[in-house]
Design a protein around this motif. Structure first.
Motif, PDB file in Angstrom:
ATOM      1  N   GLN A 208     -58.427 -75.180 -24.064  1.00  0.00           N
ATOM      2  CA  GLN A 208     -57.435 -75.226 -22.977  1.00  0.00           C
ATOM      3  C   GLN A 208     -56.130 -75.851 -23.469  1.00  0.00           C
ATOM      4  O   GLN A 208     -55.032 -75.385 -23.122  1.00  0.00           O
ATOM      5  CB  GLN A 208     -58.000 -76.018 -21.801  1.00  0.00           C
ATOM      6  CG  GLN A 208     -59.181 -75.335 -21.123  1.00  0.00           C
ATOM      7  CD  GLN A 208     -59.884 -76.227 -20.114  1.00  0.00           C
ATOM      8  OE1 GLN A 208     -59.883 -77.457 -20.250  1.00  0.00           O
ATOM      9  NE2 GLN A 208     -60.505 -75.613 -19.113  1.00  0.00           N
ATOM     10  N   GLU A 210     -55.015 -75.825 -26.567  1.00  0.00           N
ATOM     11  CA  GLU A 210     -54.399 -74.827 -27.438  1.00  0.00           C
ATOM     12  C   GLU A 210     -53.628 -73.799 -26.615  1.00  0.00           C
ATOM     13  O   GLU A 210     -52.493 -73.429 -26.958  1.00  0.00           O
ATOM     14  CB  GLU A 210     -55.484 -74.153 -28.264  1.00  0.00           C
ATOM     15  CG  GLU A 210     -54.989 -73.156 -29.281  1.00  0.00           C
ATOM     16  CD  GLU A 210     -56.136 -72.599 -30.094  1.00  0.00           C
ATOM     17  OE1 GLU A 210     -56.527 -71.427 -29.849  1.00  0.00           O
ATOM     18  OE2 GLU A 210     -56.654 -73.319 -30.972  1.00  0.00           O
ATOM     19  N   GLY A 211     -54.222 -73.338 -25.519  1.00  0.00           N
ATOM     20  CA  GLY A 211     -53.556 -72.358 -24.666  1.00  0.00           C
ATOM     21  C   GLY A 211     -52.266 -72.882 -24.077  1.00  0.00           C
ATOM     22  O   GLY A 211     -51.246 -72.176 -24.047  1.00  0.00           O
ATOM     23  N   ARG A 212     -52.292 -74.142 -23.604  1.00  0.00           N
ATOM     24  CA  ARG A 212     -51.082 -74.730 -23.027  1.00  0.00           C
ATOM     25  C   ARG A 212     -49.968 -74.840 -24.061  1.00  0.00           C
ATOM     26  O   ARG A 212     -48.815 -74.496 -23.806  1.00  0.00           O
ATOM     27  CB  ARG A 212     -51.387 -76.117 -22.455  1.00  0.00           C
ATOM     28  CG  ARG A 212     -52.072 -76.101 -21.094  1.00  0.00           C
ATOM     29  CD  ARG A 212     -52.571 -77.497 -20.753  1.00  0.00           C
ATOM     30  NE  ARG A 212     -52.964 -77.653 -19.366  1.00  0.00           N
ATOM     31  CZ  ARG A 212     -54.096 -77.192 -18.852  1.00  0.00           C
ATOM     32  NH1 ARG A 212     -54.939 -76.524 -19.637  1.00  0.00           N
ATOM     33  NH2 ARG A 212     -54.394 -77.382 -17.580  1.00  0.00           N
ATOM     34  N   ILE A 214     -49.553 -73.263 -26.967  1.00  0.00           N
ATOM     35  CA  ILE A 214     -49.060 -71.966 -27.436  1.00  0.00           C
ATOM     36  C   ILE A 214     -48.197 -71.290 -26.377  1.00  0.00           C
ATOM     37  O   ILE A 214     -47.159 -70.681 -26.681  1.00  0.00           O
ATOM     38  CB  ILE A 214     -50.236 -71.064 -27.856  1.00  0.00           C
ATOM     39  CG1 ILE A 214     -50.882 -71.626 -29.134  1.00  0.00           C
ATOM     40  CG2 ILE A 214     -49.766 -69.626 -28.092  1.00  0.00           C
ATOM     41  CD1 ILE A 214     -52.124 -70.883 -29.583  1.00  0.00           C
ATOM     42  N   SER A 215     -48.586 -71.423 -25.118  1.00  0.00           N
ATOM     43  CA  SER A 215     -47.808 -70.777 -24.043  1.00  0.00           C
ATOM     44  C   SER A 215     -46.423 -71.395 -23.888  1.00  0.00           C
ATOM     45  O   SER A 215     -45.511 -70.757 -23.347  1.00  0.00           O
ATOM     46  CB  SER A 215     -48.567 -70.869 -22.720  1.00  0.00           C
ATOM     47  OG  SER A 215     -48.621 -72.202 -22.238  1.00  0.00           O
ATOM     48  N   GLU A 216     -46.243 -72.628 -24.376  1.00  0.00           N
ATOM     49  CA  GLU A 216     -44.961 -73.319 -24.249  1.00  0.00           C
ATOM     50  C   GLU A 216     -44.126 -73.283 -25.537  1.00  0.00           C
ATOM     51  O   GLU A 216     -43.113 -73.963 -25.647  1.00  0.00           O
ATOM     52  CB  GLU A 216     -45.209 -74.774 -23.835  1.00  0.00           C
ATOM     53  CG  GLU A 216     -45.841 -74.899 -22.453  1.00  0.00           C
ATOM     54  CD  GLU A 216     -46.296 -76.322 -22.118  1.00  0.00           C
ATOM     55  OE1 GLU A 216     -45.998 -77.230 -22.927  1.00  0.00           O
ATOM     56  OE2 GLU A 216     -46.931 -76.504 -21.071  1.00  0.00           O
ATOM     57  N   GLU A 218     -41.521 -72.295 -28.495  1.00  0.00           N
ATOM     58  CA  GLU A 218     -40.136 -71.824 -28.517  1.00  0.00           C
ATOM     59  C   GLU A 218     -39.827 -71.288 -29.906  1.00  0.00           C
ATOM     60  O   GLU A 218     -40.354 -71.776 -30.903  1.00  0.00           O
ATOM     61  CB  GLU A 218     -39.173 -72.963 -28.184  1.00  0.00           C
ATOM     62  CG  GLU A 218     -39.346 -73.538 -26.787  1.00  0.00           C
ATOM     63  CD  GLU A 218     -38.371 -74.665 -26.529  1.00  0.00           C
ATOM     64  OE1 GLU A 218     -37.147 -74.445 -26.728  1.00  0.00           O
ATOM     65  OE2 GLU A 218     -38.809 -75.771 -26.171  1.00  0.00           O
ATOM     66  N   SER A 228     -43.621 -76.012 -30.949  1.00  0.00           N
ATOM     67  CA  SER A 228     -44.225 -76.375 -29.676  1.00  0.00           C
ATOM     68  C   SER A 228     -44.590 -77.850 -29.723  1.00  0.00           C
ATOM     69  O   SER A 228     -44.410 -78.515 -30.749  1.00  0.00           O
ATOM     70  CB  SER A 228     -45.442 -75.511 -29.364  1.00  0.00           C
ATOM     71  OG  SER A 228     -45.785 -75.643 -27.986  1.00  0.00           O
ATOM     72  N   HIS A 234     -50.513 -83.316 -21.637  1.00  0.00           N
ATOM     73  CA  HIS A 234     -51.448 -82.254 -22.023  1.00  0.00           C
ATOM     74  C   HIS A 234     -52.847 -82.827 -22.285  1.00  0.00           C
ATOM     75  O   HIS A 234     -53.863 -82.241 -21.882  1.00  0.00           O
ATOM     76  CB  HIS A 234     -50.967 -81.561 -23.300  1.00  0.00           C
ATOM     77  CG  HIS A 234     -49.792 -80.662 -23.111  1.00  0.00           C
ATOM     78  ND1 HIS A 234     -48.783 -80.565 -24.042  1.00  0.00           N
ATOM     79  CD2 HIS A 234     -49.453 -79.818 -22.103  1.00  0.00           C
ATOM     80  CE1 HIS A 234     -47.886 -79.697 -23.630  1.00  0.00           C
ATOM     81  NE2 HIS A 234     -48.269 -79.235 -22.450  1.00  0.00           N
ATOM     82  N   LYS A 251     -52.309 -71.379 -35.790  1.00  0.00           N
ATOM     83  CA  LYS A 251     -52.144 -70.245 -34.873  1.00  0.00           C
ATOM     84  C   LYS A 251     -50.682 -69.828 -34.807  1.00  0.00           C
ATOM     85  O   LYS A 251     -50.361 -68.633 -34.795  1.00  0.00           O
ATOM     86  CB  LYS A 251     -52.665 -70.615 -33.484  1.00  0.00           C
ATOM     87  CG  LYS A 251     -54.166 -70.843 -33.425  1.00  0.00           C
ATOM     88  CD  LYS A 251     -54.928 -69.548 -33.685  1.00  0.00           C
ATOM     89  CE  LYS A 251     -56.437 -69.764 -33.665  1.00  0.00           C
ATOM     90  NZ  LYS A 251     -56.959 -70.095 -32.342  1.00  0.00           N
TER      91      LYS A 251
END
Length: 330
Positions: A208, A210-212, A214-216, A218, A228, A234, A251
């Protein structure tokens, strides 16, 4: 410091009875694996040896502790030799520096090219061309005549695997593969088992997190730089520790067209650690050094005094300048 040869170091190590090994803070696979392998080798010759740590071992590296790690600063009242492993300065071992200073003599075994040069050593080696400190430990242990036991083999393999990005990084050499091929000859060694322990034991919270992160992310410089951040918020939201974020930068590096990746890690509201990676030509060690950090040309780190926003602005600017400089040098 003038480097000693592997054989010279091996001969010197035979002359000490009580040895403490000091990995750097925020232990990674090479740091802990190398330290543990050296400790097992010394114990094989009847030495009293321990790895002295003070931070929490990351979940995926817990098997590397292998009965040799202590967090007791008073495990020895007096002792013969202190060895810095995978770092070249007392500033990288935190409060344990006071214990390091109690030793009769000291040494260093490291593969990082940038050092603060604030520590005098009786002997040792700093070899930046080595893919991992574990290579040096293996070669020194071989010169000592140490038996490469299953535990030593597991520690060396894990250390090399993690520091070369599973043999993907540009620091991987023919010598790296030769050492690993010899590891595979050790009775009972199972490379797949070690890979599973290293890479396939993430917690749900870590995924979870990692997902946050990566989604943020730039991008800068037309997508060639990606950045990031992992914040304290987090970690609270996902119930994780900071060391569970260690694989995220890989990643980011896997994205096509990215040359430089940076992950900022918020230690507190005034301190940020930054991990930097380069894929093929940029020199992130120069950027790290400009902020008082260090590391390798393709993998480096630094500590920034300020907020996440301040760190992002200043480090992104420095990375963009480095990308231009590296392009000009190609």
């Amino acid at each position: 410091m003038t480097n000693n040869t592997y054989k010279e170091i091996a001969l010197k190590l035979h002359g000490y009875d009580k040895v403490l090994i000091f990995p750097h803070v925020n232990m990674d696979g090479d740091c802990l694996g190398s330290s543990a392998a050296l400790c097992h080798a010394l114990r094989g010759f009847g030495k009293e040896a321990y790895v002295l740590a003070d931070d929490v071992t990351p979940r995926n590296l817990d098997f590397l502790e292998s009965g040799v790690v202590t967090r007791d600063y008073d495990v020895f009242d007096e002792y013969d030799l202190a060895i810095l492993v995978d770092c070249g300065s007392k500033s990288r071992i935190g409060e344990r520096a006071a214990v390091f200073d109690r030793a009769r003599e000291n040494a260093v075994i490291d593969h990082h090219g940038v050092s603060e040069n604030d520590t005098e050593f009786n002997f040792g080696i700093i070899e930046p061309s080595s893919a991992a400190t574990a290579e040096l430990i293996y070669l020194i242990a071989s010169e000592m005549g140490a038996e490469v036991t299953l535990r030593i083999a597991q520690c060396i393999f894990a250390a090399i695997s993690t520091d070369t990005g599973s043999f993907q990084h540009s620091n991987t050499t023919a010598r790296t593969h030769k050492i690993v091929s010899e590891i595979y000859e050790v009775p009972g060694f199972d490379g797949n088992k070690i890979a599973q322990l290293l890479y396939n034991r993430k917690s749900l919270g870590a995924i979870q997190l990692e997902g946050r992160v990566i989604s943020e992310m730039e991008t800068f410089s037309g997508g060639r730089i990606i950045m990031s951040a992992v914040t304290q918020a987090h970690l609270i939201e996902t119930g994780t520790l900071m060391n569970e974020s260690d694989g995220i930068i890989q990643k980011l590096m896997s994205i096509d067209g990215v040359e430089i990746a940076c992950v900022l890690k918020e230690t507190d509201d005034k301190t940020v650690r930054a991990s930097l990676r380069a894929k093929s030509y940029a020199n992130v060690a120069r950027v790290a050094k400009s902020f008082g950090g260090g590391g390798h040309i393709r993998a480096a780190g630094l500590t920034f005094e300020g907020t996440i926003c301040e760190a992002k602005a200043e480090i992104a600017k420095a990375l963009e300048a480095e990308l231009v400089r590296s392009n000009d040098e190609k």
